[in-house]
Scaffold this motif. Structure first.
Motif, PDB file in Angstrom:
ATOM      1  N   ALA A  42       0.797  -1.183  -0.051  1.00 51.72           N
ATOM      2  CA  ALA A  42       0.248  -0.043   0.063  1.00 51.72           C
ATOM      3  C   ALA A  42       1.017   1.175   0.072  1.00 51.72           C
ATOM      4  O   ALA A  42       0.721   2.193  -0.780  1.00 51.72           O
ATOM      5  CB  ALA A  42      -0.997   0.026   1.277  1.00 51.72           C
ATOM      6  N   GLN A  43       1.980   1.422   0.906  1.00 50.31           N
ATOM      7  CA  GLN A  43       2.787   2.274   1.000  1.00 50.31           C
ATOM      8  C   GLN A  43       3.243   2.839  -0.483  1.00 50.31           C
ATOM      9  O   GLN A  43       3.289   4.021  -0.867  1.00 50.31           O
ATOM     10  CB  GLN A  43       3.767   2.424   2.043  1.00 50.31           C
ATOM     11  CG  GLN A  43       4.464   3.743   2.319  1.00 50.31           C
ATOM     12  CD  GLN A  43       5.536   3.630   3.323  1.00 50.31           C
ATOM     13  OE1 GLN A  43       6.741   3.133   2.897  1.00 50.31           O
ATOM     14  NE2 GLN A  43       5.145   4.339   4.409  1.00 50.31           N
ATOM     15  N   GLY A  46       0.983   4.095  -2.840  1.00 47.61           N
ATOM     16  CA  GLY A  46       0.429   5.494  -2.696  1.00 47.61           C
ATOM     17  C   GLY A  46       1.520   6.615  -3.037  1.00 47.61           C
ATOM     18  O   GLY A  46       1.297   7.648  -3.396  1.00 47.61           O
ATOM     19  N   LEU A  47       2.789   6.164  -2.609  1.00 43.34           N
ATOM     20  CA  LEU A  47       3.991   7.185  -2.980  1.00 43.34           C
ATOM     21  C   LEU A  47       4.028   7.252  -4.387  1.00 43.34           C
ATOM     22  O   LEU A  47       4.310   8.384  -4.895  1.00 43.34           O
ATOM     23  CB  LEU A  47       5.189   6.732  -2.201  1.00 43.34           C
ATOM     24  CG  LEU A  47       5.142   6.771  -0.648  1.00 43.34           C
ATOM     25  CD1 LEU A  47       6.314   6.361  -0.015  1.00 43.34           C
ATOM     26  CD2 LEU A  47       5.070   8.212  -0.283  1.00 43.34           C
ATOM     27  N   ARG A 180       9.292   6.068  -4.916  1.00 47.43           N
ATOM     28  CA  ARG A 180       9.180   6.136  -3.384  1.00 47.43           C
ATOM     29  C   ARG A 180      10.215   7.270  -2.961  1.00 47.43           C
ATOM     30  O   ARG A 180       9.674   8.006  -2.131  1.00 47.43           O
ATOM     31  CB  ARG A 180       9.649   4.615  -3.010  1.00 47.43           C
ATOM     32  CG  ARG A 180       8.694   3.755  -3.057  1.00 47.43           C
ATOM     33  CD  ARG A 180       8.652   2.369  -2.200  1.00 47.43           C
ATOM     34  NE  ARG A 180      10.005   1.744  -2.712  1.00 47.43           N
ATOM     35  CZ  ARG A 180      10.080   0.770  -3.752  1.00 47.43           C
ATOM     36  NH1 ARG A 180       8.798   0.300  -4.126  1.00 47.43           N
ATOM     37  NH2 ARG A 180      11.051   0.128  -4.046  1.00 47.43           N
ATOM     38  N   TRP A 184       9.112  11.467  -1.363  1.00 53.90           N
ATOM     39  CA  TRP A 184       9.727  11.905  -0.317  1.00 53.90           C
ATOM     40  C   TRP A 184      10.585  13.125  -0.145  1.00 53.90           C
ATOM     41  O   TRP A 184      10.550  14.094   0.378  1.00 53.90           O
ATOM     42  CB  TRP A 184      10.588  10.986   0.687  1.00 53.90           C
ATOM     43  CG  TRP A 184       9.600   9.640   1.043  1.00 53.90           C
ATOM     44  CD1 TRP A 184       9.979   8.393   1.200  1.00 53.90           C
ATOM     45  CD2 TRP A 184       8.832   9.728   2.250  1.00 53.90           C
ATOM     46  NE1 TRP A 184       8.973   7.742   1.585  1.00 53.90           N
ATOM     47  CE2 TRP A 184       8.206   8.581   2.488  1.00 53.90           C
ATOM     48  CE3 TRP A 184       8.280  10.890   2.886  1.00 53.90           C
ATOM     49  CZ2 TRP A 184       7.467   8.267   3.216  1.00 53.90           C
ATOM     50  CZ3 TRP A 184       7.013  10.830   3.952  1.00 53.90           C
ATOM     51  CH2 TRP A 184       6.576   9.487   4.131  1.00 53.90           C
ATOM     52  N   ARG A 254      -5.821   1.138  -0.319  1.00 55.14           N
ATOM     53  CA  ARG A 254      -5.127   2.037   0.751  1.00 55.14           C
ATOM     54  C   ARG A 254      -4.072   2.755   0.216  1.00 55.14           C
ATOM     55  O   ARG A 254      -4.092   4.072   0.462  1.00 55.14           O
ATOM     56  CB  ARG A 254      -4.606   1.039   1.704  1.00 55.14           C
ATOM     57  CG  ARG A 254      -5.366   0.314   2.795  1.00 55.14           C
ATOM     58  CD  ARG A 254      -4.744  -0.749   3.661  1.00 55.14           C
ATOM     59  NE  ARG A 254      -3.935   0.047   4.777  1.00 55.14           N
ATOM     60  CZ  ARG A 254      -3.414  -0.397   5.596  1.00 55.14           C
ATOM     61  NH1 ARG A 254      -3.421  -1.807   5.761  1.00 55.14           N
ATOM     62  NH2 ARG A 254      -2.746   0.144   6.472  1.00 55.14           N
ATOM     63  N   GLY A 255      -3.594   2.173  -0.866  1.00 51.31           N
ATOM     64  CA  GLY A 255      -2.413   3.093  -1.636  1.00 51.31           C
ATOM     65  C   GLY A 255      -3.133   4.256  -2.622  1.00 51.31           C
ATOM     66  O   GLY A 255      -2.658   5.341  -2.339  1.00 51.31           O
ATOM     67  N   LEU A 258      -4.306   7.107   0.066  1.00 51.36           N
ATOM     68  CA  LEU A 258      -2.724   7.661   0.285  1.00 51.36           C
ATOM     69  C   LEU A 258      -2.628   8.640  -0.543  1.00 51.36           C
ATOM     70  O   LEU A 258      -2.256   9.861  -0.473  1.00 51.36           O
ATOM     71  CB  LEU A 258      -1.741   6.821   0.774  1.00 51.36           C
ATOM     72  CG  LEU A 258      -0.239   7.192   1.137  1.00 51.36           C
ATOM     73  CD1 LEU A 258      -0.219   8.050   2.121  1.00 51.36           C
ATOM     74  CD2 LEU A 258       0.825   6.103   1.304  1.00 51.36           C
ATOM     75  N   SER A 262      -2.752  12.625  -0.318  1.00 47.96           N
ATOM     76  CA  SER A 262      -1.232  13.589  -0.223  1.00 47.96           C
ATOM     77  C   SER A 262      -1.318  14.516  -1.487  1.00 47.96           C
ATOM     78  O   SER A 262      -0.941  15.391  -1.450  1.00 47.96           O
ATOM     79  CB  SER A 262      -0.291  12.531  -0.369  1.00 47.96           C
ATOM     80  OG  SER A 262      -0.330  11.655  -1.386  1.00 47.96           O
TER      81      SER A 262
END
Length: 468
Positions: A42-43, A46-47, A180, A184, A254-255, A258, A262
């Motif tokens: 998921a992360q 999302g990213l 990813r 960030w 979920r991704g 996110l 964001s």
């Protein structure tokens, strides 16, 4: 200073290339090259949604909307930027079940409606992504000219070549790996650049007011942007790839949530900086560039991290688009189709005309609006493909009605078909609601009516996921 700037930008692009190449599978199959199927949590999803959607456009469009149209229109822009991910989060699991071995929006259209609709959908998707690519590279050239003495052509070619290296060799896994880190990095740079620029502003004038336009106009702009941005982004093959790259339905949902939240927050924040520039009565330039007007009051050294931010934004969207177009070519070639090597050459070949267009410095806003309108005209007929009553006839009729609906408002208000067609091509490069609303409502209404009255034979999937 040009040498330092060139060195920093070169180091950033080299890092992206190394990260992408580390993630590649040298002996991976073609399917893994274009889908990285069921591999991302998921992360990561999302990213990746965030990084791939955040191009250099966010330094231009949201600040300008905020500075001139105010918060209501800005909210519309932010919702339009995030809504495609929410739609795919809810709709994606059904797509995965319907097409478990799928790779593209074109394949989805074919399983629902047949080869003819697939070709039209694939054409619209590739045209939109090619325009997006040219726009991003054009933007980074303009930003380089604003913030540094480095030749814009050098920055354009540097970004194009660096992203080509890792996307052609590493495929979707390389794009996902760099996303990813780029997500960030761009968040950190946005906080740094936006925070320092805000801190360096002079005291706000006592008479300062929040930018605004009449409520009716603001709502019209907001709705236009929601329709245009959502429709276009749902034809972005890079986002559809991530539907199958997610490890399961929960990771996708979920991704997508996110990525959507964001993206909404980033667009609102960067648009808020444009509002600040207007409230401080800064000279916004002609054409207006409120974000860069803020930088003119900031310390000189801030120009370098701002340029790195722009390069990060462009690289994160360009690598996604490069791999997405290769994926469309692979998916369109059938079972006798391209090898991994062929997919790589398709990506390289496409970048030649795109880079040439970017080097000319053309304005692509009008082309973007036309591409958005084409997407809006066929969006609902395509997404209705999972409804059992939909048929190829209903989809084609809805798409044709969408195109006519885009022209109809101008035809009625201006009194001639030619004037209506011209209005639907946005001659002043200003997004207006009637063509989008006409396209969306006409395509939806006609699709539903035809499907209800004349449901037709459906294409369906075999157990191996092939259309028949």
């Amino acid at each position: 200073m040009p040498y330092l700037t060139s060195a920093v930008l070169g180091a950033a692009l080299l890092c992206f290339a190394l990260l992408g190449l580390r993630a590649r599978r040298a002996d991976g199959p073609l399917d893994d090259y274009v889908t990285a199927r069921n591999s991302q949590g998921a992360q990561a999803i999302g990213l990746s949604f965030l990084a791939s959607s955040m191009g250099a456009w966010i330094l231009f469009a949201p600040p300008e909307i905020g500075a001139f149209a105010g918060p209501v229109a800005l909210v519309g822009y932010a919702i339009g930027s995030s809504l495609p991910f929410i739609v795919l989060g809810f709709y994606g699991p059904a797509i995965r079940r319907h097409l478990p071995e799928g790779r593209s929006i074109g394949e989805f259209a074919e399983t629902c409606y047949g080869v003819g609709v697939r070709r039209w959908v694939a054409f619209v998707s590739v045209a939109y992504m090619a325009i997006f690519l040219a726009a991003e590279l054009t933007a980074i050239g303009a930003i380089a000219a604003l913030l540094s003495e480095v030749p814009p052509a050098l920055v354009i070619l540097g970004v194009a070549l660096a992203t080509l290296v890792y996307t052609t060799l590493g495929g979707l896994r390389a794009s996902l790996a760099t996303d990813r880190w780029q997500a960030w990095l761009l968040l950190a740079l946005l906080v740094l650049v936006g925070g320092v620029a805000w801190w360096g502003l002079p005291p706000m004038p006592v008479e300062a007011v929040i930018p605004s336009i009449p409520t009716g106009s603001a709502l019209s702009v907001a709705l236009t942007l929601v329709i245009a941005v959502t429709a276009a982004n749902l034809f972005h093959q890079g986002y559809w790839q991530r539907v199958w790259a997610a490890e399961d339905d929960r990771a996708l949902g979920r991704g997508a949530l996110l990525g959507g939240i964001s993206s909404l927050l980033v667009v609102m924040a960067i648009g808020g900086l444009g509002m600040l520039a207007a409230m401080h009565a800064l000279p916004l330039g002609e054409p207006p560039i409120p974000f860069f007007a803020l930088l003119s009051k900031a310390p000189t050294w801030l120009g370098l991290p701002a340029l790195v931010l722009a390069v990060t934004l462009v690289a994160s969207s360009v690598d996604t688009l490069q791999n997405a177009i290769a994926s469309m070519a692979v998916a369109s070639s059938g079972r006798r189709g391209l090898s991994v090597r062929g997919a790589r050459w398709v990506t390289v070949a496409l970048m030649v005309p795109v880079a040439w267009v970017a080097l000319q410095g053309f304005s692509v806003l009008r082309l973007f609006l036309i591409a958005d309108l084409l997407c809006a005209a066929i969006l609902l007929p395509v997404l209705l493909g999972l409804w059992r009553r939909m048929s190829p006839l209903a989809a084609v009729a809805g798409g044709v009605a969408g195109l006519l609906g885009a022209v109809l408002p101008g035809w009625i208000s201006l009194g001639s078909l030619g004037a209506g067609v011209l209005a639907a091509t946005f001659p002043d490069s200003i997004p207006t609601l009637p063509p989008f609303l006409g396209a969306l409502s006409a395509s939806t209404l006609v699709s539903l009516l035809v499907a209800w009255r004349r449901p037709g034979a459906r294409f369906h999937l075999t157990s191996e996921g092939e259309a028949r």
